[in-house]
Structure formats: structure tokens, C-alpha cells
Enzyme design. Sequence first.
Site, PDB file in Angstrom:
ATOM      1  N   HIS A  40      47.731   5.442  16.205  1.00 45.34           N
ATOM      2  CA  HIS A  40      48.886   6.290  15.892  1.00 45.34           C
ATOM      3  C   HIS A  40      48.496   7.755  15.913  1.00 45.34           C
ATOM      4  O   HIS A  40      47.312   8.098  15.844  1.00 45.34           O
ATOM      5  CB  HIS A  40      49.501   5.939  14.525  1.00 45.34           C
ATOM      6  CG  HIS A  40      48.591   6.148  13.356  1.00 45.34           C
ATOM      7  ND1 HIS A  40      47.774   5.173  12.848  1.00 45.34           N
ATOM      8  CD2 HIS A  40      48.361   7.245  12.577  1.00 45.34           C
ATOM      9  CE1 HIS A  40      47.094   5.649  11.808  1.00 45.34           C
ATOM     10  NE2 HIS A  40      47.424   6.902  11.627  1.00 45.34           N
ATOM     11  N   HIS A  53      46.602  14.138  12.231  1.00 48.16           N
ATOM     12  CA  HIS A  53      45.408  13.443  12.731  1.00 48.16           C
ATOM     13  C   HIS A  53      45.755  12.449  13.820  1.00 48.16           C
ATOM     14  O   HIS A  53      46.926  12.143  14.043  1.00 48.16           O
ATOM     15  CB  HIS A  53      44.637  12.755  11.591  1.00 48.16           C
ATOM     16  CG  HIS A  53      45.326  11.601  10.942  1.00 48.16           C
ATOM     17  ND1 HIS A  53      46.063  11.707   9.778  1.00 48.16           N
ATOM     18  CD2 HIS A  53      45.397  10.279  11.283  1.00 48.16           C
ATOM     19  CE1 HIS A  53      46.530  10.521   9.431  1.00 48.16           C
ATOM     20  NE2 HIS A  53      46.155   9.629  10.325  1.00 48.16           N
ATOM     21  N   GLU A  60      40.805   9.694  12.606  1.00 47.26           N
ATOM     22  CA  GLU A  60      40.698   8.492  11.777  1.00 47.26           C
ATOM     23  C   GLU A  60      40.237   7.352  12.675  1.00 47.26           C
ATOM     24  O   GLU A  60      40.700   7.218  13.814  1.00 47.26           O
ATOM     25  CB  GLU A  60      42.074   8.148  11.170  1.00 47.26           C
ATOM     26  CG  GLU A  60      42.047   6.915  10.271  1.00 47.26           C
ATOM     27  CD  GLU A  60      43.425   6.567   9.675  1.00 47.26           C
ATOM     28  OE1 GLU A  60      44.438   7.079  10.183  1.00 47.26           O
ATOM     29  OE2 GLU A  60      43.464   5.773   8.723  1.00 47.26           O
TER      30      GLU A  60
END
Lengths: 134, 134
Positions: B7, B79, B130
Site C-alpha cells: 500500500h 510511507h 514499511e
Amino acid sequence: MLGRVNHIAIAVPDLAAATASYRDILGAHVSQAQPLPEHGVTVVFVELENTKVELLEPLGAESPITAFLAKNPTGGMHHICYEVVDILAARDQLSAAGARVLGSGEPKIGAHGKPVLFLHPKDFFGTLIELEQV
Amino acid sequence: MLGRVNHIAIAVPDLAAATASYRDILGAHVSQAQPLPEHGVTVVFVELENTKVELLEPLGAESPITAFLAKNPTGGMHHICYEVVDILAARDQLSAAGARVLGSGEPKIGAHGKPVLFLHPKDFFGTLIELEQV
């Protein structure tokens, strides 16, 4: 309206260093650097399984990412590009909804040779959105 | 090491308004808002064909995105989350290459119930990365 995420663009001050970082530290497949003088950037494609990241370095005095790097000297996420089927229909629908299309409002030929438009980041919560007709 | 883009996270000051914008103006499929108090955010998933965007709004006094929104009051890209097969192997490989893992270095259970780690944005040209084990 929105189709696939075509790419996430990241502006970087040092393309060779960023490319090495994605290739050697993050273990990603990266392309050769491609200068695109008509777009004011040199680009490296980071190929992921489902989409790609594009690392952008300014090229020339009129680069569209120079101001961004002046504000973010270490680099940062610059825009997200979504695919659309019909860019003129998308533009008209967005304009009717009050969203601002940057520039003249006429699609230009983007870095992939296809028609693109950019939408004003203030209309989309600080995210610069590119639409590309595919 | 990097697999799919799981994502792209976008921090927003007003989740209801951002959700309406993605649904009604951009014509995307959006989820119901999901409060995740243990992560300090409320999230809405924008489902695209090949990945998803996550719209994040702070939840509670200790939200990890409060400082970001103080610097970027209209919101912005926060992010990128990449999938990895083995998060401990990824961490060790990254640490050996000199990249800084945030926090204790031990994976935590992320918003999707899977182990995650964050990498220092200064080591990756201003992009907060991430990693999620899938």
C-alpha cells in the site's frame, strides 16, 4: 475512474546513489537511467511485482522537481500516477466536480509516451496526482 | 527482497472529507473507516486494481502521524509499504548494509495483523519505508 497505480514517483537529489540503494540494499530490480530532457528529469524504474517506483533526478534548468527538492533536500515521495481509460472524460468529470487540473487543462504526452494530466495537490489532501491514459 | 507494493499511505487531516473525495470525485472503491486505536490511526482503504492506498487520520494523543500533519497540515504521502517473505532475514540484511530500522528493531504486528518494520527515511532519500511479512 481510477484504474491501476501505474507508478509512485520519488524525487531524489542523487540518482546514482538512490539506484544503488534500491538495487543493492533493498534488492530490487532497477532499470538503466533514462534522461528525458523534454520532461526535465532523468528516471530510473524500480520494477516491483505489481507496480513500479520511479526515481527522478532533475535534468536541466527548468526541471519540474527542482522546487520540490529545494523544500525536501534529501528527497521524498513526489506523486502517484493512476491509470485511466479516457483522460478527457476524466478531466471533464474532475473539473465539473471542482477539482483543478494543472496547466492548460490539455493532456500532454508524458514520460511513457501517453497522455497525462496532473491534479492540484491542494484538492487531494496534499498528494500530487498524475492521471495517465493507457 | 522487495515484493509487491502492499500500500501507499496518505496522512489526511479530515478522513471523512478525503474518503468522499476519493469515492465521489476520483471514482474509487473505498472501505468503511476502521479505527485502529493500538496503531493510533483511523484508516480507510482505497482499493485499486493492483494495490491499495490507505488514508490515515490521527486517532488519540499518541498518534504516529500527528507530527507529520503538523508539518504538512493539508496532508501528504506518508510511507510506502513493500511486502517481504521473511522480515527477520530482511532486517538482518538491511542492518548489515548500514540501513537503520526504526524502534527496537523487533517487528511489531501492523495494521493488517502481520509483522512489520519501518526503515529510517534518511537512509532512503526521504521516503519512509514499511516492510510487511506476508
